[in-house]
Design an enzyme around this catalytic site. Structure first.
Site, PDB file in Angstrom:
ATOM      1  N   SER A 165       0.846  -1.190   0.000  1.00  0.00           N
ATOM      2  CA  SER A 165       0.000   0.000   0.000  1.00  0.00           C
ATOM      3  C   SER A 165       0.882   1.240   0.000  1.00  0.00           C
ATOM      4  O   SER A 165       1.831   1.337   0.775  1.00  0.00           O
ATOM      5  CB  SER A 165      -0.874   0.011   1.267  1.00  0.00           C
ATOM      6  OG  SER A 165      -1.260   1.347   1.562  1.00  0.00           O
ATOM      7  N   HIS A 214      -1.503  -1.710  -4.011  1.00  0.00           N
ATOM      8  CA  HIS A 214      -2.741  -1.446  -3.258  1.00  0.00           C
ATOM      9  C   HIS A 214      -2.919   0.064  -3.155  1.00  0.00           C
ATOM     10  O   HIS A 214      -2.099   0.759  -2.535  1.00  0.00           O
ATOM     11  CB  HIS A 214      -2.624  -2.074  -1.868  1.00  0.00           C
ATOM     12  CG  HIS A 214      -3.875  -2.006  -1.047  1.00  0.00           C
ATOM     13  ND1 HIS A 214      -4.942  -2.850  -1.236  1.00  0.00           N
ATOM     14  CD2 HIS A 214      -4.217  -1.168  -0.048  1.00  0.00           C
ATOM     15  CE1 HIS A 214      -5.886  -2.550  -0.352  1.00  0.00           C
ATOM     16  NE2 HIS A 214      -5.473  -1.538   0.391  1.00  0.00           N
ATOM     17  N   ASP A 273      -5.042   2.960  -1.742  1.00  0.00           N
ATOM     18  CA  ASP A 273      -6.058   3.296  -0.736  1.00  0.00           C
ATOM     19  C   ASP A 273      -6.704   4.630  -1.084  1.00  0.00           C
ATOM     20  O   ASP A 273      -6.043   5.663  -1.048  1.00  0.00           O
ATOM     21  CB  ASP A 273      -5.414   3.398   0.656  1.00  0.00           C
ATOM     22  CG  ASP A 273      -5.091   2.034   1.232  1.00  0.00           C
ATOM     23  OD1 ASP A 273      -3.947   1.824   1.673  1.00  0.00           O
ATOM     24  OD2 ASP A 273      -5.991   1.174   1.232  1.00  0.00           O
ATOM     25  N   MET A 321      -9.381   7.327   0.057  1.00  0.00           N
ATOM     26  CA  MET A 321     -10.172   7.740   1.219  1.00  0.00           C
ATOM     27  C   MET A 321     -10.795   9.108   0.939  1.00  0.00           C
ATOM     28  O   MET A 321     -10.104  10.003   0.443  1.00  0.00           O
ATOM     29  CB  MET A 321      -9.269   7.828   2.453  1.00  0.00           C
ATOM     30  CG  MET A 321      -8.584   6.520   2.790  1.00  0.00           C
ATOM     31  SD  MET A 321      -7.520   6.710   4.251  1.00  0.00           S
ATOM     32  CE  MET A 321      -6.736   5.091   4.262  1.00  0.00           C
ATOM     33  N   HIS A 342      -8.599   0.052  -3.288  1.00  0.00           N
ATOM     34  CA  HIS A 342      -9.397  -0.174  -2.075  1.00  0.00           C
ATOM     35  C   HIS A 342     -10.121   1.126  -1.769  1.00  0.00           C
ATOM     36  O   HIS A 342      -9.519   2.104  -1.304  1.00  0.00           O
ATOM     37  CB  HIS A 342      -8.454  -0.570  -0.927  1.00  0.00           C
ATOM     38  CG  HIS A 342      -9.156  -0.693   0.401  1.00  0.00           C
ATOM     39  ND1 HIS A 342      -8.456  -0.700   1.592  1.00  0.00           N
ATOM     40  CD2 HIS A 342     -10.472  -0.809   0.732  1.00  0.00           C
ATOM     41  CE1 HIS A 342      -9.318  -0.824   2.592  1.00  0.00           C
ATOM     42  NE2 HIS A 342     -10.548  -0.880   2.102  1.00  0.00           N
ATOM     43  N   MET A 358     -12.291   3.414   0.234  1.00  0.00           N
ATOM     44  CA  MET A 358     -12.888   3.741   1.520  1.00  0.00           C
ATOM     45  C   MET A 358     -13.645   5.055   1.314  1.00  0.00           C
ATOM     46  O   MET A 358     -13.207   6.142   1.718  1.00  0.00           O
ATOM     47  CB  MET A 358     -11.802   3.862   2.600  1.00  0.00           C
ATOM     48  CG  MET A 358     -11.238   2.498   2.970  1.00  0.00           C
ATOM     49  SD  MET A 358      -9.609   2.539   3.708  1.00  0.00           S
ATOM     50  CE  MET A 358      -8.599   2.632   2.233  1.00  0.00           C
ATOM     51  N   MET A 417     -10.551  -6.477   6.888  1.00  0.00           N
ATOM     52  CA  MET A 417      -9.695  -5.444   7.481  1.00  0.00           C
ATOM     53  C   MET A 417      -9.186  -5.932   8.828  1.00  0.00           C
ATOM     54  O   MET A 417      -9.968  -6.434   9.647  1.00  0.00           O
ATOM     55  CB  MET A 417     -10.475  -4.140   7.676  1.00  0.00           C
ATOM     56  CG  MET A 417     -10.907  -3.432   6.399  1.00  0.00           C
ATOM     57  SD  MET A 417      -9.545  -2.980   5.340  1.00  0.00           S
ATOM     58  CE  MET A 417      -8.697  -1.770   6.365  1.00  0.00           C
ATOM     59  N   ASP A 456      -5.737  -6.728   5.393  1.00  0.00           N
ATOM     60  CA  ASP A 456      -5.214  -5.392   5.165  1.00  0.00           C
ATOM     61  C   ASP A 456      -5.180  -4.624   6.483  1.00  0.00           C
ATOM     62  O   ASP A 456      -6.211  -4.375   7.084  1.00  0.00           O
ATOM     63  CB  ASP A 456      -6.146  -4.671   4.171  1.00  0.00           C
ATOM     64  CG  ASP A 456      -5.704  -3.261   3.868  1.00  0.00           C
ATOM     65  OD1 ASP A 456      -6.474  -2.539   3.195  1.00  0.00           O
ATOM     66  OD2 ASP A 456      -4.601  -2.874   4.285  1.00  0.00           O
TER      67      ASP A 456
HETATM   68  C1  DX5 Z   1      -6.020   1.448   6.040  1.00  0.00           C
HETATM   69  C2  DX5 Z   1      -5.664   0.971   4.625  1.00  0.00           C
HETATM   70  C3  DX5 Z   1      -4.527   0.004   4.626  1.00  0.00           C
HETATM   71  C4  DX5 Z   1      -3.267   0.605   5.229  1.00  0.00           C
HETATM   72  C5  DX5 Z   1      -2.232  -0.472   5.400  1.00  0.00           C
HETATM   73  O1  DX5 Z   1      -7.306   2.002   6.027  1.00  0.00           O
HETATM   74  O2  DX5 Z   1      -6.759   0.316   4.026  1.00  0.00           O
HETATM   75  O3  DX5 Z   1      -4.265  -0.434   3.290  1.00  0.00           O
HETATM   76  O4  DX5 Z   1      -2.754   1.582   4.372  1.00  0.00           O
HETATM   77  O5  DX5 Z   1      -1.150   0.136   6.024  1.00  0.00           O
HETATM   78  P1  DX5 Z   1      -0.339  -0.668   7.139  1.00  0.00           P
HETATM   79  O6  DX5 Z   1       0.184  -1.891   6.441  1.00  0.00           O
HETATM   80  O7  DX5 Z   1       0.718   0.301   7.545  1.00  0.00           O
HETATM   81  O8  DX5 Z   1      -1.319  -1.007   8.217  1.00  0.00           O
HETATM   82 ZN    ZN Z   2      -6.300  -0.698   2.123  1.00  0.00          ZN
END
Ligand code: DX5
Ligand code: ZN
Length: 222
Positions: free
Chosen positions: A7, A31, A33, A35, A64, A66, A135, A174
């Site tokens: 990620s 990956h 993310d 948000m 991913h 969110m 998660m 994740d």
């Molecule tokens: C959190 C994300 C994860 C996060 C993982 O909401 O979905 O993908 O970035 O980061 P680490 O591996 O540092 O927990």
């Molecule tokens: Zn993620």
């Protein structure tokens, strides 16, 4: 088969392409993310920024989402070129329709569960999925601690996949995945792993991806 998906949430955002090049050889997917500061209390990329990353990324992208409006926009991340698009079950009012809209754009589709959401809430959707994301942290931030009590949910999902969807559905974890936690996740049945801080905080991100993969492979056979 093990898949490692670094990620970039905690990578150096001002040098994303060079950060990605540090892990692209060793990794299966990137990956991404996304948000929106609504579904989670944090913001990462606008759609345009995500689209640019997806287009320029040399390896397949595992988006991913969110975000609070996956029913309206998840399929656009597939259209932008994501190899796989994961949205949150908790954010969708019509998950089956959103699953089909993503698939119609030619991408794999994943459904993500926050820690408080039970696996059984999605069992009737399983037949339409290509991936389940469990998660192992509350979504929103990297660098949090791995939630070991999520392993029961991973075992439940593994049991359902092996009984009816063997080899078809990837089981992804994740959050807080590292050299210290990946064995537990693999033993519980995960085969696809996201790692952010563990990879980009190390001084050899590519080597860390290799180490995570070999640890997961070793634990999976046990
Ligand atoms: C959190 C994300 C994860 C996060 C993982 O909401 O979905 O993908 O970035 O980061 P680490 O591996 O540092 O927990
Ligand atoms: Zn993620």
């Amino acid at each position: 088969m093990i898949r490692i998906c670094p990620s970039i949430l905690n990578a150096d955002r001002d040098n994303l392409l060079s950060e990605i090049s540090r892990i692209s050889e060793q990794s299966d997917l990137l990956h991404l993310d996304v948000m929106d500061n609504i579904f989670v209390p944090n913001f990462t990329f606008t759609f345009e920024q995500s689209k640019k990353i997806i287009e320029e990324c040399p390896i397949p992208v595992d988006s991913h989402l969110m975000i609070a409006d996956p029913d309206e926009s998840a399929h656009l991340y597939a259209r932008a070129g994501s190899d796989s698009v994961t949205f949150h079950y908790e954010a969708s009012s019509k998950p089956l329709e959103t699953i089909f809209k993503i698939k119609d754009e030619g991408a794999r589709v994943g459904l993500a569960l926050k820690p408080a959401t039970s696996f059984h809430d999605i069992s009737e959707l399983m037949e339409h999925l290509d991936m389940v994301l469990i998660m192992t942290v509350e979504p929103g931030f990297g660098g949090q601690s791995f939630m070991v009590d999520m392993m029961e949910k991973v075992r439940q999902a593994r049991k359902e996949i092996d009984s009816q969807y063997l080899g078809k559905i990837w089981l992804q974890v994740d959050g807080g995945v590292s050299l210290e936690t990946i064995a537990r996740a693999a033993e519980s049945g995960a085969d696809t792993f996201v790692a952010g801080s563990a990879v980009f905080r190390s001084d050899d991100p590519g080597g860390m991806v290799d180490s995570l993969r070999s640890l997961a492979l070793k634990s999976q056979t046990r």
